[in-house]
Design an enzyme around this catalytic site. Sequence first.
Site, PDB file in Angstrom:
ATOM      1  N   HIS A 261      35.909  29.944  41.506  1.00  0.00           N
ATOM      2  CA  HIS A 261      37.396  29.603  41.623  1.00  0.00           C
ATOM      3  C   HIS A 261      37.411  27.970  41.245  1.00  0.00           C
ATOM      4  CE1 HIS A 261      41.519  29.621  42.055  1.00  0.00           C
ATOM      5  NE2 HIS A 261      41.423  28.996  43.306  1.00  0.00           N
TER       6      HIS A 261
ATOM      7  N   ALA B 147      45.707  31.498  34.785  1.00  0.00           N
ATOM      8  CA  ALA B 147      44.105  31.208  34.297  1.00  0.00           C
ATOM      9  C   ALA B 147      43.529  32.604  34.184  1.00  0.00           C
ATOM     10  CB  ALA B 147      43.427  30.583  35.360  1.00  0.00           C
TER      11      ALA B 147
ATOM     12  N   MET C 261      44.134  38.257  37.005  1.00  0.00           N
ATOM     13  CA  MET C 261      44.656  39.055  38.413  1.00  0.00           C
ATOM     14  C   MET C 261      46.225  38.677  38.734  1.00  0.00           C
ATOM     15  SD  MET C 261      41.437  38.156  40.732  1.00  0.00           S
ATOM     16  CE  MET C 261      39.830  37.600  39.890  1.00  0.00           C
ATOM     17  N   SER C 262      46.775  38.493  37.686  1.00  0.00           N
ATOM     18  CA  SER C 262      48.376  38.160  37.922  1.00  0.00           C
ATOM     19  C   SER C 262      49.099  38.651  36.722  1.00  0.00           C
ATOM     20  CB  SER C 262      48.398  36.778  38.121  1.00  0.00           C
ATOM     21  OG  SER C 262      48.274  35.944  37.154  1.00  0.00           O
TER      22      SER C 262
ATOM     23  N   HIS D 292      49.967  36.885  44.507  1.00  0.00           N
ATOM     24  CA  HIS D 292      49.287  37.946  43.966  1.00  0.00           C
ATOM     25  C   HIS D 292      49.051  39.220  44.710  1.00  0.00           C
ATOM     26  CE1 HIS D 292      47.576  33.834  42.752  1.00  0.00           C
ATOM     27  NE2 HIS D 292      47.574  34.379  41.427  1.00  0.00           N
TER      28      HIS D 292
ATOM     29  N   HIS E 272      47.598  26.680  44.321  1.00  0.00           N
ATOM     30  CA  HIS E 272      48.862  27.260  44.417  1.00  0.00           C
ATOM     31  C   HIS E 272      49.519  26.442  45.478  1.00  0.00           C
ATOM     32  CE1 HIS E 272      48.426  30.595  41.595  1.00  0.00           C
ATOM     33  NE2 HIS E 272      47.095  30.302  41.886  1.00  0.00           N
TER      34      HIS E 272
ATOM     35  N   ASN F 264      37.047  30.656  31.569  1.00  0.00           N
ATOM     36  CA  ASN F 264      35.791  31.034  31.642  1.00  0.00           C
ATOM     37  C   ASN F 264      35.569  32.101  30.581  1.00  0.00           C
ATOM     38  OD1 ASN F 264      37.000  32.368  33.761  1.00  0.00           O
ATOM     39  ND2 ASN F 264      35.397  33.821  33.605  1.00  0.00           N
TER      40      ASN F 264
ATOM     41  N   SER G 104      47.094  29.226  38.532  1.00  0.00           N
ATOM     42  CA  SER G 104      46.102  28.404  39.060  1.00  0.00           C
ATOM     43  C   SER G 104      45.725  27.007  38.438  1.00  0.00           C
ATOM     44  CB  SER G 104      44.870  29.238  39.210  1.00  0.00           C
ATOM     45  OG  SER G 104      44.817  30.416  39.939  1.00  0.00           O
TER      46      SER G 104
ATOM     47  N   TYR H  62      46.755  40.597  45.313  1.00  0.00           N
ATOM     48  CA  TYR H  62      45.204  40.616  45.722  1.00  0.00           C
ATOM     49  C   TYR H  62      45.508  40.001  47.244  1.00  0.00           C
ATOM     50  CZ  TYR H  62      44.454  36.009  44.005  1.00  0.00           C
ATOM     51  OH  TYR H  62      44.483  34.931  43.412  1.00  0.00           O
ATOM     52  N   GLU H  63      46.501  39.284  47.417  1.00  0.00           N
ATOM     53  CA  GLU H  63      46.844  38.532  48.859  1.00  0.00           C
ATOM     54  C   GLU H  63      47.519  39.384  49.765  1.00  0.00           C
ATOM     55  OE1 GLU H  63      48.634  34.237  48.183  1.00  0.00           O
ATOM     56  OE2 GLU H  63      48.764  35.072  46.162  1.00  0.00           O
TER      57      GLU H  63
HETATM   58  N1  HPA Z   1      38.437  37.409  35.692  1.00  0.00           N
HETATM   59  C1  HPA Z   1      39.575  37.797  36.172  1.00  0.00           C
HETATM   60  N2  HPA Z   1      40.422  36.905  36.631  1.00  0.00           N
HETATM   61  C2  HPA Z   1      40.297  35.679  36.139  1.00  0.00           C
HETATM   62  C3  HPA Z   1      39.046  35.240  35.575  1.00  0.00           C
HETATM   63  C4  HPA Z   1      37.811  36.247  35.143  1.00  0.00           C
HETATM   64  O1  HPA Z   1      36.980  35.987  34.612  1.00  0.00           O
HETATM   65  N3  HPA Z   1      39.054  33.892  35.120  1.00  0.00           N
HETATM   66  C5  HPA Z   1      40.285  33.310  35.975  1.00  0.00           C
HETATM   67  N4  HPA Z   1      40.812  34.340  36.170  1.00  0.00           N
END
Ligand code: HPA
Length: 265
Positions: free
Chosen positions: A240, A109, A204-205, A79, A57, A228, A26, A81-82
């Site tokens: 996001h 990320a 998540m990837s 991903h 993306h 973050n 990302s 989740y998609e």
């Molecule tokens: N959690 C999960 N996936 C993420 C996060 C998070 O805090 N930040 C960026 N991708």
Amino acid sequence: MLEKSYEYLKQRLDNFVPDTAIILGSGLGDVINSIQDPLIIPYSDVPFFPTPTVSGHAGKFYIGKLGKHNVICLQGRFHFYEGIDVRMIYEIIRMLKQLGVRRLLVTNAAGSLRMHMPAGSIMLIADHINMSGTNPLIGVCEEPYFPDMSEAYDLDMRNSFMKIAEEERIPVFQGVYMMLTGPNYETPAEVRMLQMFNVEAVGMSTVPEVISAVQLGLKVMGISVISNLATGMDLHKPNHQEVLRQVGRATQKLSLLITKFMEKE
Ligand code: HPA
């Protein structure tokens, strides 16, 4: 499964044989600016190739020379989740290998589980935990059937990357990345659980790509850009747009490190 995608790309690549694939997470598209005169192919031009649905993306291949290497860069990843079957991720990595790729560099990320590793930090992935509840090798049924994961992230590449970071005076952390499916961010209770599991970053990837690459015999390096602190560790709620913004701050540093790495290794 992606035979037609392979044939199309092989023909477009002509005599160019990529040795390294780079999958950009990302907001990490900047890395492609270092590729000289790239051949750009939108995923949508490639028969039977899927198209990403997430903002940040772009969904394009950037193909060309980066440092000493011929690279094929995927700006835009897929991903779980998609709704994409992780088996498709395996097929993409297999297709890249068929095109000549021997090394995979993945970026993402991620949220930090460590107060001292705030947004904007770069973390080299030393190891991972697959908490996605799935596996890209399910149904592959090919040797090695039970791949060894004791050094999923190639030690030589990691050492060399850390040396370059030191030379460039760019701080780089090393740590364990855990994949959850998403697409929601974690609850504070989940984050407290992750802290007990002793992981440094959550996302998540990446894990499906890495497991696939290890089974296929590729060397792997993975880098997380911390966007973050994980939910509940400070007063910010992850979102996001903020993830993309924070990743954007680190992208120049990361591009420089990747470019230097590709010049040396
Ligand atoms: N959690 C999960 N996936 C993420 C996060 C998070 O805090 N930040 C960026 N991708």
